[in-house]
Design a protein around this motif. Structure first.
Motif, PDB file in Angstrom:
ATOM      1  N   THR A  67       0.838  -1.201   0.000  1.00 23.23           N
ATOM      2  CA  THR A  67       0.000   0.000   0.000  1.00 23.23           C
ATOM      3  C   THR A  67       0.871   1.249   0.000  1.00 23.23           C
ATOM      4  OG1 THR A  67      -1.793  -1.148   1.129  1.00 23.23           O
ATOM      5  CG2 THR A  67      -1.793   1.265   1.272  1.00 23.23           C
ATOM      6  N   ALA A  68       1.914   1.252   0.821  1.00 23.55           N
ATOM      7  CA  ALA A  68       2.826   2.400   0.876  1.00 23.55           C
ATOM      8  C   ALA A  68       3.523   2.595  -0.473  1.00 23.55           C
ATOM      9  CB  ALA A  68       3.840   2.208   1.994  1.00 23.55           C
ATOM     10  N   SER A  69       3.929   1.510  -1.089  1.00 25.92           N
ATOM     11  CA  SER A  69       4.576   1.588  -2.400  1.00 25.92           C
ATOM     12  C   SER A  69       3.623   2.154  -3.447  1.00 25.92           C
ATOM     13  CB  SER A  69       5.054   0.196  -2.810  1.00 25.92           C
ATOM     14  OG  SER A  69       5.740   0.248  -4.030  1.00 25.92           O
ATOM     15  N   ASN A  70       2.364   1.752  -3.384  1.00 27.13           N
ATOM     16  CA  ASN A  70       1.361   2.302  -4.303  1.00 27.13           C
ATOM     17  C   ASN A  70       1.144   3.790  -4.071  1.00 27.13           C
ATOM     18  OD1 ASN A  70       0.915  -0.123  -5.637  1.00 27.13           O
ATOM     19  ND2 ASN A  70      -0.742  -0.729  -4.270  1.00 27.13           N
ATOM     20  N   MET A  71       1.237   4.223  -2.823  1.00 26.70           N
ATOM     21  CA  MET A  71       1.121   5.653  -2.519  1.00 26.70           C
ATOM     22  C   MET A  71       2.243   6.433  -3.184  1.00 26.70           C
ATOM     23  SD  MET A  71       0.138   5.586   1.494  1.00 26.70           S
ATOM     24  CE  MET A  71      -1.544   5.408   2.049  1.00 26.70           C
ATOM     25  N   VAL A  72       3.457   5.893  -3.116  1.00 28.42           N
ATOM     26  CA  VAL A  72       4.604   6.537  -3.766  1.00 28.42           C
ATOM     27  C   VAL A  72       4.346   6.635  -5.270  1.00 28.42           C
ATOM     28  CG1 VAL A  72       7.056   6.300  -4.343  1.00 28.42           C
ATOM     29  CG2 VAL A  72       6.289   5.871  -2.004  1.00 28.42           C
ATOM     30  N   ALA A  73       3.884   5.540  -5.870  1.00 27.35           N
ATOM     31  CA  ALA A  73       3.632   5.531  -7.317  1.00 27.35           C
ATOM     32  C   ALA A  73       2.571   6.564  -7.698  1.00 27.35           C
ATOM     33  CB  ALA A  73       3.206   4.133  -7.761  1.00 27.35           C
ATOM     34  N   THR A  74       1.545   6.689  -6.873  1.00 27.95           N
ATOM     35  CA  THR A  74       0.480   7.664  -7.136  1.00 27.95           C
ATOM     36  C   THR A  74       1.040   9.083  -7.165  1.00 27.95           C
ATOM     37  OG1 THR A  74      -1.230   6.259  -6.171  1.00 27.95           O
ATOM     38  CG2 THR A  74      -1.681   8.634  -6.223  1.00 27.95           C
ATOM     39  N   VAL A  75       1.868   9.422  -6.191  1.00 30.32           N
ATOM     40  CA  VAL A  75       2.421  10.778  -6.132  1.00 30.32           C
ATOM     41  C   VAL A  75       3.459  10.983  -7.230  1.00 30.32           C
ATOM     42  CG1 VAL A  75       3.561  12.512  -4.688  1.00 30.32           C
ATOM     43  CG2 VAL A  75       1.884  10.955  -3.678  1.00 30.32           C
ATOM     44  N   LYS A  76       4.214   9.947  -7.568  1.00 36.06           N
ATOM     45  CA  LYS A  76       5.167  10.063  -8.685  1.00 36.06           C
ATOM     46  C   LYS A  76       4.440  10.417  -9.978  1.00 36.06           C
ATOM     47  CE  LYS A  76       9.060   7.068  -7.519  1.00 36.06           C
ATOM     48  NZ  LYS A  76       9.778   5.833  -7.895  1.00 36.06           N
ATOM     49  N   ARG A  77       3.319   9.744 -10.220  1.00 38.84           N
ATOM     50  CA  ARG A  77       2.545  10.056 -11.432  1.00 38.84           C
ATOM     51  C   ARG A  77       2.046  11.495 -11.409  1.00 38.84           C
ATOM     52  NH1 ARG A  77       0.714   4.831 -10.528  1.00 38.84           N
ATOM     53  NH2 ARG A  77      -1.166   5.574  -9.484  1.00 38.84           N
ATOM     54  N   ARG A  78       1.583  11.928 -10.265  1.00 42.37           N
ATOM     55  CA  ARG A  78       1.110  13.310 -10.119  1.00 42.37           C
ATOM     56  C   ARG A  78       2.269  14.285 -10.351  1.00 42.37           C
ATOM     57  NH1 ARG A  78      -2.970  15.650  -5.576  1.00 42.37           N
ATOM     58  NH2 ARG A  78      -4.190  13.987  -6.462  1.00 42.37           N
ATOM     59  N   PHE A  79       3.428  13.962  -9.802  1.00 41.05           N
ATOM     60  CA  PHE A  79       4.616  14.800  -9.949  1.00 41.05           C
ATOM     61  C   PHE A  79       5.008  14.905 -11.425  1.00 41.05           C
ATOM     62  CE2 PHE A  79       9.006  16.043  -9.742  1.00 41.05           C
ATOM     63  CZ  PHE A  79       9.094  16.845  -8.620  1.00 41.05           C
ATOM     64  N   GLN A  80       5.045  13.765 -12.100  1.00 40.34           N
ATOM     65  CA  GLN A  80       5.400  13.764 -13.521  1.00 40.34           C
ATOM     66  C   GLN A  80       4.399  14.553 -14.348  1.00 40.34           C
ATOM     67  OE1 GLN A  80       5.592   9.532 -14.080  1.00 40.34           O
ATOM     68  NE2 GLN A  80       7.742   9.406 -13.454  1.00 40.34           N
ATOM     69  N   ALA A  81       3.123  14.389 -14.047  1.00 44.93           N
ATOM     70  CA  ALA A  81       2.097  15.125 -14.793  1.00 44.93           C
ATOM     71  C   ALA A  81       2.215  16.623 -14.554  1.00 44.93           C
ATOM     72  CB  ALA A  81       0.703  14.624 -14.388  1.00 44.93           C
ATOM     73  N   GLU A  82       2.456  17.019 -13.329  1.00 40.71           N
ATOM     74  CA  GLU A  82       2.606  18.442 -13.005  1.00 40.71           C
ATOM     75  C   GLU A  82       3.838  19.021 -13.705  1.00 40.71           C
ATOM     76  OE1 GLU A  82       1.501  21.998 -11.606  1.00 40.71           O
ATOM     77  OE2 GLU A  82       0.368  20.184 -11.136  1.00 40.71           O
ATOM     78  N   LEU A  83       4.937  18.288 -13.674  1.00 40.73           N
ATOM     79  CA  LEU A  83       6.160  18.747 -14.335  1.00 40.73           C
ATOM     80  C   LEU A  83       5.937  18.879 -15.834  1.00 40.73           C
ATOM     81  CD1 LEU A  83       9.170  19.462 -14.220  1.00 40.73           C
ATOM     82  CD2 LEU A  83       9.667  17.000 -14.372  1.00 40.73           C
ATOM     83  N   ARG A  84       5.332  17.867 -16.432  1.00 47.22           N
ATOM     84  CA  ARG A  84       5.064  17.919 -17.876  1.00 47.22           C
ATOM     85  C   ARG A  84       4.133  19.086 -18.216  1.00 47.22           C
ATOM     86  NH1 ARG A  84       6.773  14.028 -20.946  1.00 47.22           N
ATOM     87  NH2 ARG A  84       5.238  14.412 -22.579  1.00 47.22           N
ATOM     88  N   GLY A  85       3.115  19.291 -17.404  1.00 43.86           N
ATOM     89  CA  GLY A  85       2.180  20.381 -17.662  1.00 43.86           C
ATOM     90  C   GLY A  85       2.846  21.741 -17.567  1.00 43.86           C
ATOM     91  N   LEU A  86       3.698  21.895 -16.590  1.00 39.10           N
ATOM     92  CA  LEU A  86       4.398  23.167 -16.423  1.00 39.10           C
ATOM     93  C   LEU A  86       5.347  23.431 -17.590  1.00 39.10           C
ATOM     94  CD1 LEU A  86       4.742  25.550 -14.504  1.00 39.10           C
ATOM     95  CD2 LEU A  86       6.533  24.265 -13.351  1.00 39.10           C
ATOM     96  N   ILE A  87       6.092  22.422 -17.976  1.00 39.31           N
ATOM     97  CA  ILE A  87       7.037  22.582 -19.088  1.00 39.31           C
ATOM     98  C   ILE A  87       6.293  22.772 -20.409  1.00 39.31           C
ATOM     99  CG2 ILE A  87       8.795  21.382 -20.450  1.00 39.31           C
ATOM    100  CD1 ILE A  87       9.941  20.340 -17.811  1.00 39.31           C
TER     101      ILE A  87
END
Length: 114
Positions: A67-87
């Motif tokens: 569950t903790a690992s899935n939480m990390v993956a969820t935030v990583k995806r959000r981080f990548q999407a935010e970075l891509r959107g900003l760029i």
């Protein structure tokens, strides 16, 4: 030129971090954010070892390491999407987004090496 590039990359990264953290808090995912910060962000930014998943589970009341690992993956995806959107706001197409992300990583990586 290198100082400007690093300041730009650092500022962009700071903006993404703030946006992702705010989004996690807004979406009632503060535990997700804390796990991501302890496992991914702090080790990168502070040069420390990641907190073991079993320890985070115990500390934060997470049922298991998967569950903790899935939480990390969820935030990583959000981080990548935010970075891509900003760029994406600075460039013309998705191929250029990928190029800019590679350049960003190169700039931030070289600052640690030097």
């Amino acid at each position: 030129d290198e100082a400007f590039s690093y300041a730009w990359a650092s500022s962009l990264l700071d903006q993404v971090i703030v946006e992702v953290e705010d989004g996690c808090l807004k979406d009632s995912k503060s535990i997700h954010w804390r796990v991501f910060r302890a496992r991914v962000l702090s080790p990168i930014l502070e040069g420390i070892d990641p907190v073991p998943l079993f320890e985070l589970c115990r500390e934060l009341g997470i049922s298991n390491e998967a569950t903790a690992s899935n939480m990390v993956a969820t935030v990583k995806r959000r981080f990548q999407a935010e970075l891509r959107g900003l760029i994406r706001g600075f460039v013309g197409n998705d191929a250029e987004v990928d190029d800019e992300i590679r350049e960003l990583m190169k700039i931030l990586g070289s600052s640690r090496a030097g």
